[in-house]
Design an enzyme around this catalytic site. Structure first.
Site, PDB file in Angstrom:
ATOM      1  N   TYR A 144       0.774  -1.056  -0.076  1.00  0.00           N
ATOM      2  CA  TYR A 144       0.073   0.025   0.002  1.00  0.00           C
ATOM      3  C   TYR A 144       0.815   1.242  -0.024  1.00  0.00           C
ATOM      4  CZ  TYR A 144      -3.582   3.302   1.522  1.00  0.00           C
ATOM      5  OH  TYR A 144      -4.587   4.128   1.638  1.00  0.00           O
ATOM      6  N   ASP A 145       1.785   1.491   0.882  1.00  0.00           N
ATOM      7  CA  ASP A 145       2.599   2.536   1.095  1.00  0.00           C
ATOM      8  C   ASP A 145       3.565   2.709  -0.220  1.00  0.00           C
ATOM      9  OD1 ASP A 145       1.681   1.854   3.690  1.00  0.00           O
ATOM     10  OD2 ASP A 145       3.668   2.007   4.824  1.00  0.00           O
ATOM     11  N   GLU A 146       4.312   1.616  -0.540  1.00  0.00           N
ATOM     12  CA  GLU A 146       4.903   1.863  -1.746  1.00  0.00           C
ATOM     13  C   GLU A 146       4.116   2.010  -2.915  1.00  0.00           C
ATOM     14  OE1 GLU A 146       7.853   2.970  -1.353  1.00  0.00           O
ATOM     15  OE2 GLU A 146       9.000   1.719   0.100  1.00  0.00           O
ATOM     16  N   GLY A 147       3.216   1.462  -3.326  1.00  0.00           N
ATOM     17  CA  GLY A 147       2.026   1.631  -4.202  1.00  0.00           C
ATOM     18  C   GLY A 147       1.794   3.181  -4.514  1.00  0.00           C
ATOM     19  N   VAL A 187     -11.906   2.813  13.699  1.00  0.00           N
ATOM     20  CA  VAL A 187     -13.088   3.587  14.095  1.00  0.00           C
ATOM     21  C   VAL A 187     -14.224   2.523  13.930  1.00  0.00           C
ATOM     22  CG1 VAL A 187     -14.810   5.489  13.850  1.00  0.00           C
ATOM     23  CG2 VAL A 187     -12.296   5.891  13.490  1.00  0.00           C
ATOM     24  N   ASN A 189     -14.211  -0.874  13.457  1.00  0.00           N
ATOM     25  CA  ASN A 189     -13.969  -1.937  14.585  1.00  0.00           C
ATOM     26  C   ASN A 189     -14.616  -1.379  15.854  1.00  0.00           C
ATOM     27  OD1 ASN A 189     -12.819  -3.635  12.698  1.00  0.00           O
ATOM     28  ND2 ASN A 189     -10.919  -3.774  13.834  1.00  0.00           N
ATOM     29  N   ARG A 210      -3.398   8.601  16.149  1.00  0.00           N
ATOM     30  CA  ARG A 210      -4.011   9.011  14.730  1.00  0.00           C
ATOM     31  C   ARG A 210      -4.592  10.253  14.812  1.00  0.00           C
ATOM     32  NH1 ARG A 210      -0.904   5.256  14.049  1.00  0.00           N
ATOM     33  NH2 ARG A 210      -1.163   3.488  12.709  1.00  0.00           N
ATOM     34  N   ASP A 272       3.244  -0.987  12.098  1.00  0.00           N
ATOM     35  CA  ASP A 272       2.051  -0.097  12.582  1.00  0.00           C
ATOM     36  C   ASP A 272       2.725   1.461  13.329  1.00  0.00           C
ATOM     37  OD1 ASP A 272      -0.824  -0.634  13.488  1.00  0.00           O
ATOM     38  OD2 ASP A 272      -0.212   0.904  14.503  1.00  0.00           O
TER      39      ASP A 272
HETATM   40  P1  NAD Z   1     -12.621   1.766   0.485  1.00  0.00           P
HETATM   41  O1  NAD Z   1     -12.204   0.457   0.380  1.00  0.00           O
HETATM   42  O2  NAD Z   1     -13.883   1.914   0.915  1.00  0.00           O
HETATM   43  O3  NAD Z   1     -12.862   2.176  -1.152  1.00  0.00           O
HETATM   44  C1  NAD Z   1     -12.033   1.760  -2.260  1.00  0.00           C
HETATM   45  C2  NAD Z   1     -12.661   1.636  -3.417  1.00  0.00           C
HETATM   46  O4  NAD Z   1     -11.912   1.215  -4.575  1.00  0.00           O
HETATM   47  C3  NAD Z   1     -13.822   0.405  -3.301  1.00  0.00           C
HETATM   48  O5  NAD Z   1     -14.964   0.769  -3.861  1.00  0.00           O
HETATM   49  C4  NAD Z   1     -13.258  -0.579  -4.248  1.00  0.00           C
HETATM   50  O6  NAD Z   1     -14.131  -1.814  -4.448  1.00  0.00           O
HETATM   51  C5  NAD Z   1     -12.394   0.060  -5.263  1.00  0.00           C
HETATM   52  N1  NAD Z   1     -11.306  -0.634  -6.044  1.00  0.00           N
HETATM   53  C6  NAD Z   1     -10.288  -1.294  -5.344  1.00  0.00           C
HETATM   54  N2  NAD Z   1      -9.476  -1.728  -6.028  1.00  0.00           N
HETATM   55  C7  NAD Z   1     -10.079  -1.372  -7.209  1.00  0.00           C
HETATM   56  C8  NAD Z   1      -9.334  -1.573  -8.859  1.00  0.00           C
HETATM   57  N3  NAD Z   1      -8.546  -2.482  -9.030  1.00  0.00           N
HETATM   58  N4  NAD Z   1     -10.422  -1.125  -9.646  1.00  0.00           N
HETATM   59  C9  NAD Z   1     -11.622  -0.395  -9.503  1.00  0.00           C
HETATM   60  N5  NAD Z   1     -11.899  -0.337  -8.258  1.00  0.00           N
HETATM   61  C10 NAD Z   1     -11.125  -0.689  -7.034  1.00  0.00           C
HETATM   62  O7  NAD Z   1     -11.499   2.922   0.938  1.00  0.00           O
HETATM   63  P2  NAD Z   1     -11.719   4.508   1.097  1.00  0.00           P
HETATM   64  O8  NAD Z   1     -11.465   4.664   2.464  1.00  0.00           O
HETATM   65  O9  NAD Z   1     -12.917   4.903   0.490  1.00  0.00           O
HETATM   66  O10 NAD Z   1     -10.776   5.080   0.316  1.00  0.00           O
HETATM   67  C11 NAD Z   1     -10.702   5.772  -0.916  1.00  0.00           C
HETATM   68  C12 NAD Z   1      -9.300   6.026  -1.391  1.00  0.00           C
HETATM   69  O11 NAD Z   1      -8.861   7.012  -0.366  1.00  0.00           O
HETATM   70  C13 NAD Z   1      -8.184   5.048  -1.518  1.00  0.00           C
HETATM   71  O12 NAD Z   1      -7.669   5.274  -2.681  1.00  0.00           O
HETATM   72  C14 NAD Z   1      -7.372   5.006  -0.228  1.00  0.00           C
HETATM   73  O13 NAD Z   1      -6.117   4.714  -0.483  1.00  0.00           O
HETATM   74  C15 NAD Z   1      -7.422   6.658   0.110  1.00  0.00           C
HETATM   75  N6  NAD Z   1      -7.240   7.072   1.570  1.00  0.00           N
HETATM   76  C16 NAD Z   1      -8.402   6.791   2.334  1.00  0.00           C
HETATM   77  C17 NAD Z   1      -7.905   7.047   3.619  1.00  0.00           C
HETATM   78  C18 NAD Z   1      -9.231   6.932   4.647  1.00  0.00           C
HETATM   79  O14 NAD Z   1      -8.838   7.269   5.851  1.00  0.00           O
HETATM   80  N7  NAD Z   1     -10.386   6.575   4.324  1.00  0.00           N
HETATM   81  C19 NAD Z   1      -6.926   7.569   4.089  1.00  0.00           C
HETATM   82  C20 NAD Z   1      -5.974   7.948   3.161  1.00  0.00           C
HETATM   83  C21 NAD Z   1      -6.180   7.494   1.677  1.00  0.00           C
HETATM   84  N1  UDP Z   2      -6.331  -0.694  15.580  1.00  0.00           N
HETATM   85  C1  UDP Z   2      -6.668  -1.058  16.956  1.00  0.00           C
HETATM   86  N2  UDP Z   2      -7.644  -2.108  17.165  1.00  0.00           N
HETATM   87  C2  UDP Z   2      -8.428  -2.323  16.119  1.00  0.00           C
HETATM   88  C3  UDP Z   2      -7.965  -1.821  14.719  1.00  0.00           C
HETATM   89  C4  UDP Z   2      -6.959  -1.045  14.805  1.00  0.00           C
HETATM   90  O1  UDP Z   2      -6.087  -0.748  18.005  1.00  0.00           O
HETATM   91  O2  UDP Z   2      -9.273  -3.131  16.033  1.00  0.00           O
HETATM   92  C5  UDP Z   2      -5.177   0.332  15.807  1.00  0.00           C
HETATM   93  C6  UDP Z   2      -3.945  -0.090  14.827  1.00  0.00           C
HETATM   94  O3  UDP Z   2      -3.077  -0.843  15.323  1.00  0.00           O
HETATM   95  C7  UDP Z   2      -3.386   1.417  14.353  1.00  0.00           C
HETATM   96  C8  UDP Z   2      -4.778   2.263  14.698  1.00  0.00           C
HETATM   97  O4  UDP Z   2      -5.502   1.654  15.244  1.00  0.00           O
HETATM   98  O5  UDP Z   2      -2.555   1.730  15.321  1.00  0.00           O
HETATM   99  C9  UDP Z   2      -5.119   2.727  13.164  1.00  0.00           C
HETATM  100  O6  UDP Z   2      -5.608   1.675  12.484  1.00  0.00           O
HETATM  101  P1  UDP Z   2      -6.340   1.751  10.995  1.00  0.00           P
HETATM  102  O7  UDP Z   2      -6.316   0.448  10.749  1.00  0.00           O
HETATM  103  O8  UDP Z   2      -7.679   2.346  11.350  1.00  0.00           O
HETATM  104  O9  UDP Z   2      -5.394   2.722  10.393  1.00  0.00           O
HETATM  105  P2  UDP Z   2      -4.062   2.934  10.038  1.00  0.00           P
HETATM  106  O10 UDP Z   2      -3.022   1.923  10.868  1.00  0.00           O
HETATM  107  O11 UDP Z   2      -3.777   2.540   8.459  1.00  0.00           O
HETATM  108  O12 UDP Z   2      -3.834   4.471  10.189  1.00  0.00           O
END
Ligand code: NAD
Ligand code: UDP
Length: 311
Positions: A144-147, A187, A189, A210, A272
């Site tokens: 995810y991060d490097e992508g 959140v 969870n 966070r 993490d």
């Molecule tokens: P989400 O998983 O609810 O939504 C992602 C959507 O992308 C889903 O509808 C999924 O079916 C679709 N998808 C996945 N792979 C696909 C593919 N190969 N082709 C077409 N569709 C595909 O996640 P989200 O929270 O709505 O996140 C949306 C975007 O925002 C993502 O790119 C995520 O990396 C970015 N983002 C979200 C957060 C957050 O906290 N919500 C934080 C940082 C970045």
């Molecule tokens: N986390 C937790 N309990 C859970 C799910 C997540 O304590 O049931 C922690 C997780 O280890 C991280 C933080 O909550 O430190 C945020 O996790 P999340 O998966 O929401 O997002 P990200 O780590 O990508 O910021």
């Protein structure tokens, strides 16, 4: 009126974005492969003249005519993006190449939903956009991060090499209605566990932090970025700068849900991040954007959504 493509439009953030664009009478095409998205998120839009849904995987080229592209396709929850890590990297990298290629052909402005994960486990706090990050290239979060980092590289090379109109936003943890109950992010969870009276699963000792942004604020920021002047390309942080430990979050969720769930401590997942807080000075200055919804208010809205959904 513009023709706007939203990839990942059936997901959590994408569906809220589609709602806002349709409200603005824009012509929206939502493309999603439904990996983590849900038709229920956009069902209310089906039949609307301003909305079109196509099942499409962004790792394959897409040929349509649009003026603007919001590239959100990518699973965002660690549980989901680690389920098929190779596909996660392909979605970010091949997906970016395909959507940038489309933008180049039709001369569309394109916005990338990047992430605070590009900072990894940050050594600089709060994170400013000029920080290059501290990312493990071979760990379980790296797909995810490097992508996402590589996608940013591609965006900036298309900008330098092809003068494409790009916009890059780095999104920090965002929450709200339409997260999936089994999403795995903290959140959703905690709320689902509290409402079901199940133990609240704290990973590690719960002191990691966070900063949580409510979805409506985030969508405001994304729309402002897309509409900003051509020369402001980002990257720009979008997030709420109030920082909380996971223990504080659990306490808030228990209070709001009035749940008697117990806290259980579980092993901390690999890599993490210890802490995360956005500096949003750039977004304030360039976009005149500041998040408005406080965590307690956003959590109340989200709890109300999950109460209804779980019932
Ligand atoms: P989400 O998983 O609810 O939504 C992602 C959507 O992308 C889903 O509808 C999924 O079916 C679709 N998808 C996945 N792979 C696909 C593919 N190969 N082709 C077409 N569709 C595909 O996640 P989200 O929270 O709505 O996140 C949306 C975007 O925002 C993502 O790119 C995520 O990396 C970015 N983002 C979200 C957060 C957050 O906290 N919500 C934080 C940082 C970045
Ligand atoms: N986390 C937790 N309990 C859970 C799910 C997540 O304590 O049931 C922690 C997780 O280890 C991280 C933080 O909550 O430190 C945020 O996790 P999340 O998966 O929401 O997002 P990200 O780590 O990508 O910021």
């Amino acid at each position: 009126m513009s023709q706007i493509l939203v990839t990942g439009g059936a997901g959590f953030l994408g569906s809220h974005l589609c709602d806002r664009l349709v409200e603005q009478q824009q012509d929206v095409v939502c493309a999603d492969n439904f990996f983590t998205g849900d038709k229920a998120n956009i069902r209310h839009l089906i039949g609307n003249n301003n909305f079109e849904l196509i099942r499409h995987d962004v790792t394959f080229p897409l040929y349509i005519e649009v003026d603007r592209i919001f590239n959100l396709a990518c699973p965002a929850s660690p549980v989901h993006y680690q389920h098929d890590p190779v596909q996660t990297t392909k979605t970010s990298v091949h997906g970016a190449i395909n959507m940038l290629g489309l933008a180049k052909r039709v001369k569309a402005r394109i916005l990338q939903a990047s992430t605070s994960e590009v900072y990894g486990d940050p050594a600089v706090h709060p994170q400013t956009e000029d920080y290059w990050g501290h990312v493990n290239p071979i760990g379980v979060r790296s797909c995810y991060d490097e992508g996402k980092r590589c996608a940013e590289t591609l965006f900036f090379d298309y900008w330098r090499q092809h003068a494409l109109e790009i916009k890059v936003v780095r999104i920090f943890n965002t929450y709200g209605p339409r997260m999936q109950p089994h999403d795995g992010r903290v959140v959703s969870n905690f709320i689902v566990q509290a409402l079901r009276g199940e133990p609240i699963t704290l990973y590690g000792d719960g002191t990691q932090t966070r900063s949580f942004c409510y979805v409506d604020d985030l969508i405001d920021g994304m729309l402002k970025m897309m509409d900003s002047s051509r020369d402001f390309v980002g990257p720009v942080n979008l997030g709420n700068p109030f920082e909380f430990s996971m223990l504080e979050l659990a306490t808030k969720v228990l209070a709001i849900t009035q749940s008697k769930s117990k806290l259980v401590f579980m092993p901390l997942p690999q890599d993490d991040p210890r802490q995360r807080q956005p500096s949003i000075d750039l977004a304030k200055a360039q976009l005149n954007w500041t998040p408005k919804v406080m965590l307690d208010d956003g959590l109340r809205e989200t709890v109300a959504y999950f109460r209804q959904r779980l019932a």
